[in-house]
Design a protein around this motif. Structure first.
Motif, PDB file in Angstrom:
ATOM      1  N   SER A 207      11.837  -9.715  -7.504  1.00  0.00           N
ATOM      2  CA  SER A 207      12.722  -8.657  -7.003  1.00  0.00           C
ATOM      3  C   SER A 207      12.500  -8.329  -5.681  1.00  0.00           C
ATOM      4  O   SER A 207      11.293  -8.525  -5.123  1.00  0.00           O
ATOM      5  CB  SER A 207      12.902  -7.968  -8.082  1.00  0.00           C
ATOM      6  N   ASP A 208      13.314  -7.653  -4.998  1.00  0.00           N
ATOM      7  CA  ASP A 208      13.330  -7.218  -3.582  1.00  0.00           C
ATOM      8  C   ASP A 208      12.977  -5.915  -3.806  1.00  0.00           C
ATOM      9  O   ASP A 208      12.855  -5.048  -2.789  1.00  0.00           O
ATOM     10  CB  ASP A 208      14.502  -7.530  -2.748  1.00  0.00           C
ATOM     11  N   LEU A 209      12.678  -5.399  -5.127  1.00  0.00           N
ATOM     12  CA  LEU A 209      12.647  -3.981  -5.286  1.00  0.00           C
ATOM     13  C   LEU A 209      11.244  -3.722  -6.017  1.00  0.00           C
ATOM     14  O   LEU A 209      10.776  -4.654  -6.721  1.00  0.00           O
ATOM     15  CB  LEU A 209      13.792  -3.309  -6.126  1.00  0.00           C
ATOM     16  N   GLY A 210      10.738  -2.505  -5.919  1.00  0.00           N
ATOM     17  CA  GLY A 210       9.477  -2.158  -6.657  1.00  0.00           C
ATOM     18  C   GLY A 210       8.194  -2.654  -6.268  1.00  0.00           C
ATOM     19  O   GLY A 210       7.823  -3.665  -5.750  1.00  0.00           O
ATOM     20  N   THR A 211       7.203  -1.768  -6.721  1.00  0.00           N
ATOM     21  CA  THR A 211       5.811  -2.338  -6.319  1.00  0.00           C
ATOM     22  C   THR A 211       5.027  -2.231  -8.079  1.00  0.00           C
ATOM     23  O   THR A 211       5.054  -0.904  -8.274  1.00  0.00           O
ATOM     24  CB  THR A 211       5.018  -1.638  -5.598  1.00  0.00           C
ATOM     25  N   PRO A 212       4.522  -2.965  -8.541  1.00  0.00           N
ATOM     26  CA  PRO A 212       3.859  -2.843  -9.896  1.00  0.00           C
ATOM     27  C   PRO A 212       2.976  -1.650 -10.072  1.00  0.00           C
ATOM     28  O   PRO A 212       1.985  -1.887  -9.274  1.00  0.00           O
ATOM     29  CB  PRO A 212       3.320  -4.287 -10.367  1.00  0.00           C
ATOM     30  N   GLN A 213       3.131  -0.902 -11.008  1.00  0.00           N
ATOM     31  CA  GLN A 213       2.156   0.198 -11.536  1.00  0.00           C
ATOM     32  C   GLN A 213       1.082  -0.547 -12.113  1.00  0.00           C
ATOM     33  O   GLN A 213       1.060  -1.357 -12.883  1.00  0.00           O
ATOM     34  CB  GLN A 213       2.815   1.229 -12.345  1.00  0.00           C
ATOM     35  N   GLY A 214      -0.304  -0.124 -11.505  1.00  0.00           N
ATOM     36  CA  GLY A 214      -1.334  -0.792 -12.145  1.00  0.00           C
ATOM     37  C   GLY A 214      -1.818  -1.431 -11.162  1.00  0.00           C
ATOM     38  O   GLY A 214      -3.150  -1.664 -10.931  1.00  0.00           O
ATOM     39  N   GLY A 215      -1.284  -1.962  -9.864  1.00  0.00           N
ATOM     40  CA  GLY A 215      -1.994  -2.703  -8.920  1.00  0.00           C
ATOM     41  C   GLY A 215      -2.636  -1.769  -7.993  1.00  0.00           C
ATOM     42  O   GLY A 215      -2.418  -0.624  -7.805  1.00  0.00           O
ATOM     43  N   VAL A 216      -3.839  -2.185  -7.527  1.00  0.00           N
ATOM     44  CA  VAL A 216      -4.710  -1.263  -6.653  1.00  0.00           C
ATOM     45  C   VAL A 216      -3.987  -0.714  -5.433  1.00  0.00           C
ATOM     46  O   VAL A 216      -4.285   0.243  -4.926  1.00  0.00           O
ATOM     47  CB  VAL A 216      -5.921  -2.034  -6.383  1.00  0.00           C
ATOM     48  N   VAL A 217      -3.459  -1.602  -4.732  1.00  0.00           N
ATOM     49  CA  VAL A 217      -2.606  -1.334  -3.451  1.00  0.00           C
ATOM     50  C   VAL A 217      -1.478  -0.329  -3.657  1.00  0.00           C
ATOM     51  O   VAL A 217      -0.803  -0.044  -2.844  1.00  0.00           O
ATOM     52  CB  VAL A 217      -2.478  -2.583  -2.615  1.00  0.00           C
ATOM     53  N   SER A 218      -0.775  -0.482  -4.993  1.00  0.00           N
ATOM     54  CA  SER A 218       0.616   0.060  -5.262  1.00  0.00           C
ATOM     55  C   SER A 218       0.354   1.579  -4.885  1.00  0.00           C
ATOM     56  O   SER A 218       1.571   1.991  -4.251  1.00  0.00           O
ATOM     57  CB  SER A 218       1.004  -0.452  -6.596  1.00  0.00           C
ATOM     58  N   PRO A 219      -0.347   2.222  -5.254  1.00  0.00           N
ATOM     59  CA  PRO A 219      -0.281   3.715  -5.020  1.00  0.00           C
ATOM     60  C   PRO A 219      -0.361   3.885  -3.499  1.00  0.00           C
ATOM     61  O   PRO A 219       0.149   5.153  -3.129  1.00  0.00           O
ATOM     62  CB  PRO A 219      -1.818   4.214  -5.811  1.00  0.00           C
ATOM     63  N   LEU A 220      -1.360   3.254  -2.685  1.00  0.00           N
ATOM     64  CA  LEU A 220      -1.318   3.486  -1.351  1.00  0.00           C
ATOM     65  C   LEU A 220       0.315   3.302  -0.687  1.00  0.00           C
ATOM     66  O   LEU A 220       0.763   3.966   0.023  1.00  0.00           O
ATOM     67  CB  LEU A 220      -2.129   2.747  -0.713  1.00  0.00           C
ATOM     68  N   LEU A 221       0.814   2.133  -1.125  1.00  0.00           N
ATOM     69  CA  LEU A 221       2.036   1.639  -0.477  1.00  0.00           C
ATOM     70  C   LEU A 221       3.285   2.752  -1.141  1.00  0.00           C
ATOM     71  O   LEU A 221       4.162   3.089  -0.266  1.00  0.00           O
ATOM     72  CB  LEU A 221       2.533   0.264  -1.088  1.00  0.00           C
ATOM     73  N   ALA A 222       2.971   3.112  -2.309  1.00  0.00           N
ATOM     74  CA  ALA A 222       4.126   4.484  -2.969  1.00  0.00           C
ATOM     75  C   ALA A 222       3.771   5.729  -1.899  1.00  0.00           C
ATOM     76  O   ALA A 222       4.780   6.318  -1.899  1.00  0.00           O
ATOM     77  CB  ALA A 222       3.608   4.421  -4.260  1.00  0.00           C
ATOM     78  N   ASN A 223       2.764   5.971  -1.675  1.00  0.00           N
ATOM     79  CA  ASN A 223       2.401   7.156  -0.878  1.00  0.00           C
ATOM     80  C   ASN A 223       2.830   7.037   0.594  1.00  0.00           C
ATOM     81  O   ASN A 223       3.387   7.962   1.214  1.00  0.00           O
ATOM     82  CB  ASN A 223       0.870   7.599  -0.736  1.00  0.00           C
TER      83      ASN A 223
END
Length: 438
Positions: A207-223
């Motif tokens: 998908s062109d949406l989202g970043t999977p919860q659980g990925g190490v880099v995901s929280p940084l990208l979300a921030n």
């Protein structure tokens, strides 16, 4: 130059020029940094799509890391899809999807997150607490408590973002990253992670949406995403237009905004859905609401009433229900207790564990329950929450007795026998691990 020195150097450059967009960062990721990333990566987590454990990865550690480094720098690294599982959410009636990367992917994500974090930690505002170095849930709660207490409460805008990690727009994220990081190697790798897709029950979806919860880099990208969508917008564009004071407390995608004046709360409540909608995010219309949370008059009885004669309401944030109560000295102060859905979910997990492990030796069950209770106290052991902790212990004791009594159809366990057993295998008493002067 060691890893920490390099990270401090990146941070200094980011601090010196807030408008700088870094064109060259990947050279900081070398074998030493990958070794440090490996050291920081949790070893006991679930395995990804390849089934490889941390122990297997470490058998030829330096060779594996050197090979990973070459593939990362040359652009031949292929990001594997994440394995999706679902965990209970809230009261257990709903689940939250969690993505589990491969261990190798976790190590590389950790290395990239370390470099990106050195840049963005200089940009992130004090209102942001989630998944940041030396910041925690309890620090967010303490700031909220201190601010509410000193200001006598106010109007709380309680916000719920619908499926934030699943609806984050990749193109918008890339635009935000362009403002600070344009290193081709790092950006190419981040794009691969965003496009890797999710493997669930043998089916691969992208998908062109989202970043999977659980990925190490995901929280940084979300921030990074919410730093631009919310934090900066609120600080630079909204606060100067308000009639009174206001402050924001955010932990990842969970946040509240507290206003001095009701009119300000309604104004922001009106524009917030439009702001978030511009970046592909949707607010839950029923869970996003304004809560009257002003300090009751000192002479008020019972639940108390503010100067307009109305009792304050409550709101939930980070696993706690926030309400006004009397301190030991008799004055009104903001208090916290375990939120009902978290309390129920925790008891359900204990009951399920006791049911499935009831045939284990009592000493083994006891050791595990002790660990679970201590973990519960460590998070929820906050000033003013002792009664809720005590109730939780009582319910755990009853649950354990119930399932010990069902170890066989013929066995029974009277309360007298159970109490005698508890003397030999006592469960830990509630304890306050996070104290606030009230």
């Amino acid at each position: 130059m060691d890893v920490s020195t390099r990270m401090r150097r990146i941070a200094a450059l980011a601090r010196e020029d807030r408008q700088r967009s870094f064109l060259s960062l990947a050279h900081h990721i070398d074998l030493d940094l990958l070794l440090e990333a490996y050291r920081r990566t949790r070893k006991g987590g679930a395995t990804g799509v390849d089934g490889e454990t941390a122990e297997q990865f470490a058998e030829n550690l330096e060779e594996r890391l050197q090979d990973l480094l070459v593939r990362f720098k040359s652009g031949t690294y292929r990001a594997p899809p994440v394995r999706r599982v679902h965990i209970p959410k809230g009261d257990g009636s709903k689940t939250r999807p969690i993505g589990i990367p491969t261990f190798e992917d976790k190590v590389l994500q950790r290395a990239v997150a370390m470099v990106l974090g050195a840049v963005y930690e200089e940009d992130f505002l004090d209102c942001s607490f989630g998944f940041r170095p030396r910041r925690s849930v309890h620090q967010a709660l303490e700031v909220l408590w201190q601010e509410v207490r000193s200001r006598g409460g106010g109007w709380v805008l309680e916000v719920d973002i619908k499926g934030f990690f699943d609806t984050l727009v990749h193109q918008r994220l890339r635009e935000f990253l362009d403002l600070r990081v344009r290193d081709g190697v790092i950006r190419r790798t981040v794009n691969k992670w965003l496009k890797a897709g999710v493997l669930e029950e043998g089916s691969l979806s992208k998908s062109d949406l989202g970043t999977p919860q659980g990925g190490v880099v995901s929280p940084l990208l979300a921030n990074v995403y919410l730093h631009y969508v919310l934090d900066l917008w609120f600080e630079e564009q909204i606060k100067p237009q308000l009639a009174g004071r206001a402050f924001l407390v955010r932990y990842a995608d969970d946040f509240v905004i507290v206003f001095e004046h009701e009119a300000d709360a309604h104004r922001v409540h009106g524009v917030l859905p439009k702001r978030f909608g511009k970046y592909g995010l949707e607010l839950h219309p029923e869970k996003t609401k304004i809560v009257r949370f002003r300090r009751p008059r000192q002479e008020s009885k019972g639940r108390g009433a503010d100067r307009d004669g109305r009792p304050p309401e409550t709101f939930d944030l980070l696993g706690f229900t926030h309400y006004w109560g009397r301190s030991r000295q008799g004055y009104w102060t903001p208090k916290r207790r375990t939120a009902k859905d978290r309390y129920t979910q925790a008891l359900q997990r204990i009951a399920e564990w006791c049911r499935t492990n009831r045939h284990q030796k009592v000493r083994d069950q006891h050791a595990k329950l002790v660990s679970k209770l201590r973990g519960h106290y460590q998070f929820y052991g906050i000033t003013g929450n002792w009664q809720r902790l005590s109730d939780f212990l009582t319910q755990v004791e009853r649950t354990w007795k119930t399932w010990l009594g069902r170890r066989s159809q013929r066995a029974t366990l009277s309360w007298d026998r159970y109490k005698a057993m508890l003397k030999a295998y006592p469960l830990p008493q509630p304890r306050i691990t996070h104290s606030y002067v009230t």
